[in-house]
Design an enzyme around this catalytic site. Structure first.
Site, PDB file in Angstrom:
ATOM      1  N   SER A   1     -50.706  -3.266 -22.518  1.00  0.00           N
ATOM      2  CA  SER A   1     -50.216  -3.225 -23.902  1.00  0.00           C
ATOM      3  C   SER A   1     -48.700  -3.260 -23.868  1.00  0.00           C
ATOM      4  O   SER A   1     -48.094  -2.867 -22.859  1.00  0.00           O
ATOM      5  CB  SER A   1     -50.658  -1.925 -24.570  1.00  0.00           C
ATOM      6  OG  SER A   1     -49.993  -1.737 -25.806  1.00  0.00           O
TER       7      SER A   1
ATOM      8  N   TYR B   1     -51.711   7.040 -24.677  1.00  0.00           N
ATOM      9  CA  TYR B   1     -51.922   5.589 -24.645  1.00  0.00           C
ATOM     10  C   TYR B   1     -50.799   4.918 -23.844  1.00  0.00           C
ATOM     11  O   TYR B   1     -51.058   4.092 -22.965  1.00  0.00           O
ATOM     12  CB  TYR B   1     -51.981   5.049 -26.080  1.00  0.00           C
ATOM     13  CG  TYR B   1     -52.366   3.589 -26.167  1.00  0.00           C
ATOM     14  CD1 TYR B   1     -53.660   3.182 -25.865  1.00  0.00           C
ATOM     15  CD2 TYR B   1     -51.439   2.620 -26.539  1.00  0.00           C
ATOM     16  CE1 TYR B   1     -54.024   1.847 -25.938  1.00  0.00           C
ATOM     17  CE2 TYR B   1     -51.800   1.285 -26.614  1.00  0.00           C
ATOM     18  CZ  TYR B   1     -53.090   0.899 -26.317  1.00  0.00           C
ATOM     19  OH  TYR B   1     -53.451  -0.418 -26.379  1.00  0.00           O
TER      20      TYR B   1
END
Ligand code: NAD
Length: 254
Positions: A142, A155
């Site tokens: 990501s 995350y």
């Protein structure tokens, strides 16, 4: 047909970005094994693509469970006679925005175990087969693995970990002819993002989308990520290993 006669295992392939990767890989000639928890979606996708002439098999798999991952990798190798490409796409976001001091420990563990440990386990069991085929790994990280996004430390940490793991595999396995790379998506219109946004009122969602959108000024479509994954999975990228490629509309460039 950039993946003609190639075999691929795609985790998280039942929905979202993973589904787009599966569809594109099949179009490009690959036989694809889908490993995902989402049984109805995974089974339906495999049936649809098989009916259209592809060879696609779904196996319900929890990427956090070592024995499950080991059996899935084994099943893929047995079905297809080997493995050329592993795509680690299965992943989750945090359920809410958290300052680290308020992060529930179970939530930290859940995110790390799916995003990072799941990627590790699949690489761990696939590598002996990838060494035989001189295959490759593409990890879906990501943009949050390259820079910090606010209030999602688990995350960010998990995706930074995925990039580090990718580089380590690239370094250790280049001599075996195995490549490992990561794609780093920006905000992409998938069930995961919809579910994340559903926890917030609409006006907050609008502000969040603006905050996460790069110079291109829009969210991306899953196919735009899948095309980058295809590039890294094919011989078009034969000299690229250990790279983390941002597919984020320029977000991390500014
Ligand atoms: N959508 C975005 O904006 C975005 C941005 C950057 C990175 N990503 C990354 O892209 C990847 C795919 O995200 P998406 O948006 O398509 O999500 P999604 O929720 O639409 O799809 C993720 C898939 O992973 C599967 N999965 C979740 N936990 C699993 C487990 N324990 N075992 C097996 N499968 C499991 C889900 O069932 C689902 O099919 C993720 O790694 C995510 O972090 C997404």
């Amino acid at each position: 047909m950039r993946l003609k006669q190639k075999t691929a295992l795609v985790t998280g392939g039942a929905k979202g970005i993973g589904e787009s990767i599966v569809r594109l890989f099949v179009q490009e000639g690959a036989q694809v094994f889908i490993a995902d928890l989402a049984e109805p979606e995974g089974t339906a996708l495999a049936e649809e693509l098989t009916a259209a002439g592809g060879r696609v098999i779904f196996r319900r798999t929890d990427v956090t469970k070592a024995d499950d991952v080991e059996r899935t990798v084994q099943a893929a190798v047995e079905c297809f006679g080997g493995l050329d490409v592993l795509v680690n796409d299965a992943g989750v976001t945090e359920k809410d925005d958290y300052c680290l001091e308020n992060e529930p420990i179970e939530e930290w563990n859940r995110v790390m175990s799916i995003n990072l440990q799941g990627t590790f386990l699949n690489c761990r069991y696939a590598l002996p087969h990838l060494k035989k085929s001189k295959g490759c790994i593409v990890n879906v990280a990501s943009m949050a693995g390259m820079i910090a996004l606010r209030y999602c430390a688990a995350y960010c940490a998990s995706k930074t970990g995925v990039i580090g793991l990718t580089r380590a595999i690239a370094a250790d396995y280049a001599t075996y002819g195995v490549r490992a790379n990561a794609v780093c998506p920006g905000p992409c219109e998938t069930p995961l993002l919809k579910q994340y946004f559903s926890a917030f009122p609409p006006e907050e969602v609008e502000a969040k989308v603006r905050r996460l959108t790069g110079p291109v000024g829009r969210m991306c479509q899953p196919e735009e990520i899948a095309r980058a994954v295809l590039f890294l999975a094919s011989s078009d990228s034969s000299y690229i290993t250990g790279a983390a490629i941002a597919v984020d509309g320029g977000f991390t460039a500014v």
